[in-house]
Scaffold this active site. Sequence first.
Site, PDB file in Angstrom:
ATOM      1  N   HIS A  32       0.867  -1.190   0.000  1.00 21.32           N
ATOM      2  CA  HIS A  32       0.000   0.000   0.000  1.00 21.32           C
ATOM      3  C   HIS A  32       0.899   1.233   0.000  1.00 21.32           C
ATOM      4  CE1 HIS A  32      -3.837  -2.121   0.808  1.00 21.32           C
ATOM      5  NE2 HIS A  32      -2.999  -3.023   1.309  1.00 21.32           N
ATOM      6  N   GLU A  75      -9.819 -11.225   4.785  1.00 17.03           N
ATOM      7  CA  GLU A  75      -8.826 -10.828   5.796  1.00 17.03           C
ATOM      8  C   GLU A  75      -9.574 -10.691   7.113  1.00 17.03           C
ATOM      9  OE1 GLU A  75      -6.663  -7.197   5.133  1.00 17.03           O
ATOM     10  OE2 GLU A  75      -5.158  -7.700   6.631  1.00 17.03           O
ATOM     11  N   TRP A 100      -1.481   0.595   9.776  1.00 17.03           N
ATOM     12  CA  TRP A 100      -1.650  -0.808  10.155  1.00 17.03           C
ATOM     13  C   TRP A 100      -0.399  -1.445  10.745  1.00 17.03           C
ATOM     14  CZ3 TRP A 100      -3.494   1.486   5.708  1.00 17.03           C
ATOM     15  CH2 TRP A 100      -4.885   1.565   5.601  1.00 17.03           C
TER      16      TRP A 100
HETATM   17 FE   FE2 Z   1      -3.380  -5.081   2.006  1.00 15.34          FE
END
Ligand code: FE2
Length: 430
Positions: A63, A217, A319
Site C-alpha cells: 500500500h 482478511e 496498520w
Molecule cells: Fe493489504
Amino acid sequence: MDLIIRRATLPRSAVPQHKQPVDIGIEAARIVAVEPNLAAHAREEIDAAGSLVTPPFVDPHFHMDATLSYGLPRVNASGTLLEGIALWGELKPHLTQEALIERALQYCDWAVARGLLAIRSHVDVCDPRLLAVEALLEVKRRVAPYLDLQLVAFPQDGVLRSAGAFENLKRSIAMGVDVVGGIPHFERTMADGAQSVRLLCEFAAEQGLRVDMHCDESDDPLSRHIETLAAETHRLGLHGRVAGSHLTSMHSMDNYYVSKLLPLVREAGVAAIANPLINITLQGRSDTYPKRRGMTRVPEMMAAGIDVAFGHDCVMDPWYSLGSGDMLEVAHMGLHVAQMTGVDAMHACFDAVTVNAARILGLEGYGIAPGCAANLVLLDARDPVEAIRLRAARLAVVSRGKVVSRAPAARASLSLEGRPAEVDFKLHRG
Ligand code: FE2
C-alpha cells in the site's frame, strides 16, 4: 559487454540450472550470457566470489499511498485492522499529492537499496478526488527507469458499501491503473461481498485486466469469498490472472471445507498472496488463549499446486509501525509463522518473494538466463536459506543493467583473546 558478474551462485529456482558458479554477462540492459568462465570483457566487472546472485525481490502486495505515514494524524492504539482502516479514513482528507509522492519516492529508494525492484501496490480509490491515484501514477512514471510499479484500484471502504466507489474505480482504471481490486469481507453482508466479487471480476474480464482482491482478511471461518472469487475466475475464463490477497480466514476454516476449497482454487488458477508480517500482528486480536496466528494455509496451498507469494503489505503506516522494504524479513516471518523449516520449504519461502511473486505480477523477462532483463541482486550469503537467516546485505543491486545500489557486508570486529578478529555470522566448518 557493459557488466559481468563473475563467480555467482544462483538460487535453485533459476532456470536453467547451471554448473556453478557462473558468470553473468550483461549488455544493453539484458542478460546475454550465463556460463562458467565467460570469455569476454566488460567495462565493469563484479566478483561475486561464490555469493548468491538472485533476480530481484518482488513485492506482490503493498500500500504505497499509506506508506511512511506512521503517526499521522495519530498512532493505531489497538493495533487492529479495523482501527487501521478508521485511522486511514481520518488521514485521507489531509493528504496532499506532494506529500504522497514524496513518501512513496522515499519508500522506493529504500526498496531499491533492498534489491526490491518490482512492487504491486494497491491504491485507495474511495476518495472521489482520486488524489492518491494521480500521485501514484506520477510515482510510477518517475520510478519507471529503475523499478516496476504495478497499481491495483482498491476500493478500501467497499465497492458497494462506499457511495461512488465503483465509478471511481472505473475512472482510475481509465487513468492508467493496471489491476482491479476489491474487499468483499468489508462489505455489509456476505451476500454483498459475493456480489462485489462478481461485479469486479466481470469488469476485469470486460477490460482484459488482472484481479487482485483483499479477500477474507478476517478470523471468521465462514468468510468464504475466496470460493466465489475462484468460481467467478473459472466462469469468466480469468485463469492465471487472479490473486486472492491475505485469505486469513482460511486459517480458521473447517478442514473438510478446505479440502474441497483448495482444488477449486487450483483449478481456477487463482494465486494466493499471504502477508506474514501484517497478519501475524493483525489477526487473532479478539482471541484470548490459544491465540490464532491467522496467516493463510501457505504450505498446504503450495502442496496443492497453487501459486503462493508473500507480500510486505505495509511499512510504517496506520496498520504496521515497522518495516523497511526488506522482502527477506517478509520471507523470514512467513517461514516462522507457517513453520516452513524443512530445507525445501525454506527455499520455497525465498521463491515466495522472488519467482512466485514475479509470476503473479506477470513480469516479463524476469529471471537469470540469456534474454532476461538485467535486474539482479548480489547478496552477502551463499544460498537462499542463509540469505533469509541473515536478512543478508545487498552488496550490489543491478537495475536495467546498471549498478544502482551498493551496501557493505555485515561484519563485526572482535577484541577477545584467542578468538578471531572478525565474525560474519556464517557457519565455517573445518
Ligand atoms: Fe493489504
